[in-house]
Design a protein around this motif. Structure first.
Motif, mmCIF file in Angstrom:
data_model
loop_
_atom_site.group_PDB
_atom_site.id
_atom_site.type_symbol
_atom_site.label_atom_id
_atom_site.label_comp_id
_atom_site.label_asym_id
_atom_site.label_seq_id
_atom_site.Cartn_x
_atom_site.Cartn_y
_atom_site.Cartn_z
ATOM 1 N N ASP A 65 76.469 37.822 74.680
ATOM 2 C CA ASP A 65 77.102 38.395 73.485
ATOM 3 C C ASP A 65 78.219 37.493 72.977
ATOM 4 O OD1 ASP A 65 75.480 40.663 73.407
ATOM 5 O OD2 ASP A 65 76.812 41.766 74.768
ATOM 6 N N SER A 69 78.407 35.137 69.372
ATOM 7 C CA SER A 69 79.468 35.344 68.394
ATOM 8 C C SER A 69 80.133 34.031 67.969
ATOM 9 C CB SER A 69 80.521 36.300 68.945
ATOM 10 O OG SER A 69 81.295 35.679 69.955
ATOM 11 N N THR A 110 82.989 41.680 72.931
ATOM 12 C CA THR A 110 83.565 40.341 73.056
ATOM 13 C C THR A 110 85.084 40.399 73.105
ATOM 14 O OG1 THR A 110 83.675 39.967 70.664
ATOM 15 C CG2 THR A 110 81.649 39.289 71.794
#
Length: 146
Positions: A65, A69, A110
């Protein structure tokens, strides 16, 4: 008979003193990333070989993840999520402005997690602008904080 110097790819922090690798990380490994962050780092590459080639800079992480990003680009151009490619001609000395950005839309996962990330530089002699597919999971990553 004089010997010819070995041909190789060389790197530099200042464009004057060349070495076969960059000895310091491009980015501090204690960075706390938040959505919308952008960091920039500069170095030089010298193609001291007899063939045109390309430099690929990519993001690798142990947290999928977090990795998704982030994007990497050269001068904010040619970004392909976590990879960017630039051609380097024979004999060319080129300044590389590497920009790593975290998406404004990065998820909450995140913001509270930590992740090991690496900015990975690879050299090859392909003439494609496409990023190569990752082949091996990286296990020797430096730590970073989101």
């Amino acid at each position: 008979m004089p010997t010819q110097a070995a041909q190789t790819i060389k790197y530099s922090y200042d464009g004057e003193q060349w070495m076969t690798d960059l000895r310091a990380p491009l980015f501090d490994n204690e960075i706390r990333w938040v959505p919308g962050d952008t960091r920039q780092s500069q170095f030089y590459i010298f193609n001291d070989t007899d063939r045109d080639g390309r430099l690929t800079v990519s993001i690798a992480s142990d947290n999928a993840d977090f990795s998704r990003s982030l994007s990497v680009s050269f001068d904010r151009e040619n970004s392909a999520e976590s990879c960017s490619v630039t051609a380097v001609a024979v004999g060319e000395k080129k300044r590389i402005d590497t920009v790593v950005s975290m998406s404004d839309a990065a998820g909450n996962d995140t913001r509270t997690s930590s992740a090991a990330i690496d900015v990975v530089m690879d050299w090859d002699y392909r003439n494609s602008a496409a990023c190569p597919k990752p082949t091996v999971a990286r296990t020797n990553m430096e730590g970073a904080q989101p």
